[in-house]
Design an enzyme around this catalytic site. Structure first.
Site, short mmCIF file in Angstrom:
data_model
loop_
_atom_site.label_atom_id
_atom_site.label_comp_id
_atom_site.label_asym_id
_atom_site.label_seq_id
_atom_site.Cartn_x
_atom_site.Cartn_y
_atom_site.Cartn_z
N PHE A 1 0.88 -1.26 0.00
CA PHE A 1 -0.02 0.01 0.05
C PHE A 1 0.94 1.20 0.08
O PHE A 1 1.80 1.27 0.85
CB PHE A 1 -0.99 -0.02 1.28
CG PHE A 1 -2.34 0.81 1.25
CD1 PHE A 1 -3.04 0.78 0.18
CD2 PHE A 1 -2.16 1.80 2.22
CE1 PHE A 1 -4.09 1.75 0.31
CE2 PHE A 1 -3.10 2.52 2.43
CZ PHE A 1 -4.05 2.59 1.38
N ASP B 1 1.08 -5.91 7.25
CA ASP B 1 0.05 -5.16 7.23
C ASP B 1 -1.18 -6.03 6.74
O ASP B 1 -1.02 -6.62 5.80
CB ASP B 1 0.21 -4.12 6.08
CG ASP B 1 -0.99 -3.18 6.35
OD1 ASP B 1 -2.06 -3.43 6.68
OD2 ASP B 1 -0.72 -1.86 6.06
N TYR C 1 -11.84 -0.91 9.44
CA TYR C 1 -12.93 -0.20 8.61
C TYR C 1 -13.27 -1.07 7.32
O TYR C 1 -14.42 -0.65 6.76
CB TYR C 1 -12.97 1.31 8.41
CG TYR C 1 -11.66 1.58 7.88
CD1 TYR C 1 -11.59 1.35 6.64
CD2 TYR C 1 -10.57 2.37 8.57
CE1 TYR C 1 -10.31 1.94 5.92
CE2 TYR C 1 -9.41 2.77 7.98
CZ TYR C 1 -9.33 2.52 6.78
OH TYR C 1 -8.23 3.14 6.30
N LYS C 2 -12.48 -1.94 7.16
CA LYS C 2 -12.58 -2.86 5.87
C LYS C 2 -13.61 -4.08 6.25
O LYS C 2 -14.69 -4.01 6.88
CB LYS C 2 -11.54 -3.34 5.42
CG LYS C 2 -10.57 -1.77 4.86
CD LYS C 2 -9.22 -1.87 4.25
CE LYS C 2 -8.97 -0.62 3.94
NZ LYS C 2 -7.24 -0.67 3.69
N ARG D 1 -12.27 -3.11 -8.60
CA ARG D 1 -12.25 -3.87 -7.54
C ARG D 1 -13.56 -4.51 -7.25
O ARG D 1 -14.28 -3.64 -6.47
CB ARG D 1 -11.29 -3.43 -6.56
CG ARG D 1 -9.98 -3.74 -6.23
CD ARG D 1 -9.13 -3.30 -5.10
NE ARG D 1 -10.02 -2.26 -4.25
CZ ARG D 1 -9.47 -1.67 -3.10
NH1 ARG D 1 -8.07 -2.36 -2.75
NH2 ARG D 1 -10.01 -1.01 -2.28
#
Ligand SMILES: *Cc1c(COP(=O)(O)O)cnc(C)c1O
Length: 433
Positions: free
Chosen positions: A139, A218, A243-244, A393
């Protein structure tokens, strides 16, 4: 070799059945109703960016606001708030194959990465180890943080970014070859945000350990989506967001993991009063609290932190093995449909074909990816997200996404391209997608 929990094959369930039959056979189907859905029939395939709102979170937050804050006021700190970072951390630990007291909720993923990377490198200063190893599928924020960590140490360490051969898979051979006694830290996304490639954590950790390097993972796209066994794999450190797939809400505080062994040796570089031993003595000398709380810094954001727990509870109730099994079936189903319906229309698969190497989203590329994405959102009530340069995605959150949603999204993509519905949209890209 430890058992690799992600190395399942997709069960024999016949993916040529109708989506309605596949949904009817789904043992997790009732979890969908535990989330808020508006009545617009939105096909939400972006749970890998912002998870849906659990109904229990609505109820809980009402109580946190009305009673805990409104009535109890400062007394609530001693009635549970002060323990929230560690208590919710313990629950997240159960999702990650970690022990209780090895995970704590704090700050953002980026800040936690900085704290742990600096702590890890400070612990090996002067050892002659020079390299921080990562890859170019990590990321971008992680790369930025690692660059700032390098700057922090004034050039004592050097960031080495291993390139992916195809932007989809990691170059495991190059990585394993790079891991020798010149390496201080290996920092990777376990599941890569663009292609959904999943590293073999145990293999990387074993090679790093043999080389004497510290590992820092991560898990933002892994937690709640793939089976993670931090301790079995021998991981040292990890961070991730809430939050995912954890459904903790926009900007929910992140979490960090430090193995029991690392907790003993690492010093928190941003040691503040919440990580101080006996913070309410208000002494003037910092002494890090032994254990995972020592990695805290300042006062937690209580409303946002409280909101994490119900989503984590749902994942624990469903069980990571069952969630992973469903997610694998669903992504396999999506790819089967892609092959039949979309490949002939110019869509490419930008995600590993091998289910064991794939997380819980599928990236489809198309030269008109951005405009197709816009048509999907505005004309088909379907929300995927988009990652440069051409990735649509499609996130599969196995707690609430259905086979029917996967099927409908593929049919919508097909219809858009066949009808040229995307051609009316601007090719210029907006900000948050
Ligand atoms: C979403 C995500 C983050 C989020 O970082 P924040 O600092 O919490 O905004 C970090 N790393 C990865 C791999 C992510 O997918």
């Amino acid at each position: 070799m430890p058992h690799d929990p992600n190395a399942h094959t997709v069960s024999a369930m016949d993916l040529t059945l109708s989506p309605a039959l596949l949904d009817a056979a789904d043992p997790l189907q009732t979890f969908r109703d535990r989330f808020v859905h508006d009545d617009s029939g939105l096909n939400y395939l972006d749970g890998n960016s912002l998870g849906r709102l659990p109904k229990a979170t609505e109820t809980l937050l009402q109580d946190v606001i009305t009673r805990q804050w409104g009535e109890r006021l400062i007394r609530s700190w001693n009635e549970g708030w002060i323990d929230l970072p560690a208590r919710v951390g313990d629950k997240i630990a159960h999702l990650l194959g970690a022990e209780e007291h090895e995970v704590v909720v704090a700050d953002s993923t980026s800040v936690n990465l900085y704290k742990l990377a600096v702590a890890a490198l400070a612990s090996v200063r002067g050892s002659g180890r020079k390299y921080i190893v990562t890859d170019d599928m990590n990321f971008p924020s992680d790369i930025y943080i690692l660059q700032r960590v390098v700057a922090h140490f004034g050039g004592e360490f050097v960031l080495r970014i291993i390139p992916s051969p195809d932007g989809i898979h990691a170059d495991m051979d190059a990585l394993l070859t790079a891991l020798d006694d010149s390496v201080a830290l290996v920092s990777l996304s376990h599941t890569c945000f663009k292609s959904a490639y999943v590293y073999d954590m145990a293999k990387v950790c074993a090679a790093a350990r043999a080389a004497g390097a510290i590992t820092l993972w991560d898990l933002s796209h892994s937690a709640g989506a793939v089976v993670v066994e931090l301790n079995q794999a021998g991981a040292d450190l990890a961070v991730g967001c809430s939050y995912k797939y954890l459904n903790g809400g926009p900007g929910a505080p992140a979490w960090l993991f430090a193995s029991t062994e690392m907790q003993r040796t690492l010093r928190n570089p941003i040691g503040g009063w919440m990580g101080q031993q006996d913070p309410f003595d208000f002494g003037l000398t910092y002494t890090q609290e032994p254990g995972i709380r020592g990695f805290l810094t300042g006062t937690p954001s209580v409303l946002a932190l409280a909101a994490i727990e119900p989503g984590v509870d749902l994942l624990l109730e469903a069980g990571m093995e069952r969630l992973r099994a469903k997610s694998m079936r669903q992504s396999e189903y999506l790819i089967t449909l892609w092959q039949k319906e979309l490949a002939p229309l110019g869509f490419t698969l930008n995600t590993p074909r091998d289910v064991a190497l794939r997380g819980s989203h599928v990236s489809l590329g198309h030269v008109e990816g951005w405009r197709i994405d816009q048509a999907l959102i505005h004309e088909r009530n379907t929300l995927p997200d988009f990652r440069q340069p051409d990735n649509i995605r499609l996130g599969i959150a196995p707690l609430y996404n259905t086979f029917s949603e996967v099927h409908a999204a593929i049919q919508a993509l097909k219809a858009i391209v066949e009808e040229g519905a995307h051609l009316g949209y601007s090719p210029y890209q907006g900000m948050v997608t």
